[in-house]
Design a protein around this motif. Structure first.
Motif, PDB file in Angstrom:
ATOM      1  N   ALA A 116      -8.174  12.825   5.560  1.00 15.41           N
ATOM      2  CA  ALA A 116      -7.220  12.077   6.745  1.00 15.41           C
ATOM      3  C   ALA A 116      -7.137  10.476   6.291  1.00 15.41           C
ATOM      4  CB  ALA A 116      -8.001  12.093   8.041  1.00 15.41           C
ATOM      5  N   PRO A 117      -8.124   9.739   5.964  1.00 14.01           N
ATOM      6  CA  PRO A 117      -7.746   8.239   5.328  1.00 14.01           C
ATOM      7  C   PRO A 117      -7.075   8.343   4.387  1.00 14.01           C
ATOM      8  CG  PRO A 117     -10.052   8.838   5.832  1.00 14.01           C
ATOM      9  CD  PRO A 117      -9.637  10.399   5.694  1.00 14.01           C
ATOM     10  N   PHE A 118      -6.934   9.303   3.367  1.00 15.70           N
ATOM     11  CA  PHE A 118      -6.265   9.362   2.240  1.00 15.70           C
ATOM     12  C   PHE A 118      -4.750   9.363   2.579  1.00 15.70           C
ATOM     13  CE2 PHE A 118     -10.112  10.376   0.554  1.00 15.70           C
ATOM     14  CZ  PHE A 118     -10.355   9.474  -0.552  1.00 15.70           C
ATOM     15  N   ALA A 119      -4.667  10.253   3.545  1.00 18.34           N
ATOM     16  CA  ALA A 119      -3.311  10.532   4.167  1.00 18.34           C
ATOM     17  C   ALA A 119      -2.523   9.407   4.754  1.00 18.34           C
ATOM     18  CB  ALA A 119      -3.360  11.975   5.255  1.00 18.34           C
ATOM     19  N   SER A 120      -3.365   8.682   5.723  1.00 21.11           N
ATOM     20  CA  SER A 120      -3.054   7.387   6.242  1.00 21.11           C
ATOM     21  C   SER A 120      -2.430   6.454   5.295  1.00 21.11           C
ATOM     22  CB  SER A 120      -4.070   6.775   7.210  1.00 21.11           C
ATOM     23  OG  SER A 120      -4.417   7.634   7.978  1.00 21.11           O
ATOM     24  N   ILE A 121      -3.007   6.300   3.961  1.00 22.16           N
ATOM     25  CA  ILE A 121      -2.598   5.409   3.262  1.00 22.16           C
ATOM     26  C   ILE A 121      -1.353   6.196   2.370  1.00 22.16           C
ATOM     27  CG2 ILE A 121      -3.355   4.427   0.691  1.00 22.16           C
ATOM     28  CD1 ILE A 121      -6.141   4.376   1.516  1.00 22.16           C
ATOM     29  N   ALA A 122      -1.291   7.394   2.113  1.00 20.63           N
ATOM     30  CA  ALA A 122      -0.033   7.764   1.570  1.00 20.63           C
ATOM     31  C   ALA A 122       1.018   7.693   2.611  1.00 20.63           C
ATOM     32  CB  ALA A 122      -0.381   9.639   1.238  1.00 20.63           C
ATOM     33  N   ALA A 123       0.802   7.990   3.918  1.00 21.41           N
ATOM     34  CA  ALA A 123       1.892   7.771   4.814  1.00 21.41           C
ATOM     35  C   ALA A 123       2.401   6.261   4.751  1.00 21.41           C
ATOM     36  CB  ALA A 123       1.518   8.182   6.440  1.00 21.41           C
ATOM     37  N   TYR A 124       1.535   5.223   4.742  1.00 23.07           N
ATOM     38  CA  TYR A 124       1.749   3.903   4.599  1.00 23.07           C
ATOM     39  C   TYR A 124       2.901   3.670   3.264  1.00 23.07           C
ATOM     40  CZ  TYR A 124       1.866  -1.112   4.032  1.00 23.07           C
ATOM     41  OH  TYR A 124       2.125  -2.364   4.023  1.00 23.07           O
ATOM     42  N   MET A 125       2.360   4.267   2.267  1.00 18.32           N
ATOM     43  CA  MET A 125       3.022   4.213   0.829  1.00 18.32           C
ATOM     44  C   MET A 125       4.662   4.937   1.173  1.00 18.32           C
ATOM     45  SD  MET A 125       0.173   4.942  -1.760  1.00 18.32           S
ATOM     46  CE  MET A 125       1.293   4.654  -3.141  1.00 18.32           C
ATOM     47  N   GLY A 126       4.572   6.088   1.898  1.00 20.52           N
ATOM     48  CA  GLY A 126       5.746   6.705   2.027  1.00 20.52           C
ATOM     49  C   GLY A 126       6.792   5.726   3.010  1.00 20.52           C
ATOM     50  N   GLY A 133      12.354   1.385  -0.613  1.00 21.49           N
ATOM     51  CA  GLY A 133      12.568   2.078  -2.152  1.00 21.49           C
ATOM     52  C   GLY A 133      11.459   1.793  -3.042  1.00 21.49           C
ATOM     53  N   ASP A 134      10.413   1.198  -2.660  1.00 23.14           N
ATOM     54  CA  ASP A 134       9.215   0.932  -3.350  1.00 23.14           C
ATOM     55  C   ASP A 134       8.035   1.213  -2.952  1.00 23.14           C
ATOM     56  OD1 ASP A 134       7.331   0.100  -5.448  1.00 23.14           O
ATOM     57  OD2 ASP A 134       7.882  -2.234  -5.029  1.00 23.14           O
ATOM     58  N   MET A 135       7.333   2.485  -3.493  1.00 25.59           N
ATOM     59  CA  MET A 135       6.085   3.011  -2.778  1.00 25.59           C
ATOM     60  C   MET A 135       4.861   1.716  -2.980  1.00 25.59           C
ATOM     61  SD  MET A 135       6.007   6.824  -3.964  1.00 25.59           S
ATOM     62  CE  MET A 135       4.287   7.204  -3.170  1.00 25.59           C
TER      63      MET A 135
END
Length: 270
Positions: A116-126, A133-135
């Motif tokens: 879940a914490p990694f998913a939060s970071i991935a969501a922010y990068m998305g 246009g820049d992750m």
């Protein structure tokens, strides 16, 4: 009933004993240490340290108790607040494998929750990719605005030392603070390794590695506020050796006043 026993059971004695126990408790002393630390102003100003701690501390405690669902949820929220959530997430994974309530308890069904914490970071990068246009927009903003790039640790130290002791500028004292904070961090990591506190080692050590491989040391002083193993250690030390608390306050309170004054004058915020 003897006189001494009657006095011991007097109406005020129990209250005084409870007060002394409360004052001398490591938990109270740990809180006292952090709110009087040199960089404590960032706990009260409009910065994210306090909110991150409000989420990360219960996440850590719940993980230690094996309450992985709630720990993962709070850690995911903490990861939205600060990139430090990444280091917290890594430490929670280590806690699962070395702690009492994870792999040792064959609690494998809970392991996926720690994504879940990694998913939060991935969501922010998305979100950054969708918006700009820049992750890696956050990192690239640091590179452009503060010239912060990843370098070898000796290069980072050399640049920081030069700015702290070989030239004079309005940032000289700030760089000296960063070096002192880095020294505290290195000493803390060594202690945690010695104590074999592997999750705590990962949490602090990965942060320190990121800071000490930047172009120069920046924000390490502020980051000490997030190193809760440091404040827990100090709380226990102060409970055992009260004179250390007096020494700490004698040093930290003047520094806190000076840092707060410099913050209000814009020296931290530009």
């Amino acid at each position: 009933m003897g006189t001494a026993e009657r006095i011991g059971r007097g109406p005020g004695t129990g209250t005084l004993a409870r007060t002394e126990s409360w004052w001398g408790h490591p938990g109270f002393l740990a809180v006292l240490a952090i709110i009087t630390s040199p960089c404590a102003v960032f706990l009260f100003a409009a910065y994210s340290e306090a909110l991150f701690l409000a989420l990360a501390l219960p996440a850590w405690l719940l993980a230690k108790k094996g309450r992985w669902e709630y720990a993962a949820l709070l850690a995911a929220a903490a990861s939205v607040v600060r990139i430090t959530g990444l280091f917290l997430a890594l430490a929670l994974v280590v806690e699962f494998f070395v702690g009492e309530h994870g792999a040792k308890a064959r609690n494998w069904r809970k392991l996926p929750l720690l994504a879940a914490p990694f998913a939060s970071i991935a969501a922010y990068m998305g979100y950054q990719w969708y918006r700009t246009g820049d992750m890696m927009a956050w990192q690239h903003a640091q590179e452009k605005g503060w010239n912060r790039q990843t370098v070898m640790p000796w290069e980072s130290f050399k640049t920081t030392w030069y700015n702290a002791f070989e030239i004079q500028s309005e940032w000289t004292n700030a760089f000296r603070v960063e070096i002192a904070a880095a020294a505290v961090g290195v000493a803390l990591v060594i202690w945690l390794v010695y104590r074999r506190q592997w999750p705590e080692t990962v949490y602090v050590g990965t942060q320190l590695a990121a800071f000490m491989t930047s172009s120069f040391y920046l924000s390490i002083g502020r980051a000490t506020l997030l190193w809760f193993p440091l404040w827990i250690l100090l709380g226990h030390l102060f409970a055992r050796h009260r004179w250390l608390l007096g020494l700490y306050l004698a040093i930290s309170l003047p520094l806190m006043a000076a840092f707060t004054a410099s913050f209000t004058q814009g020296q931290w915020t530009g």
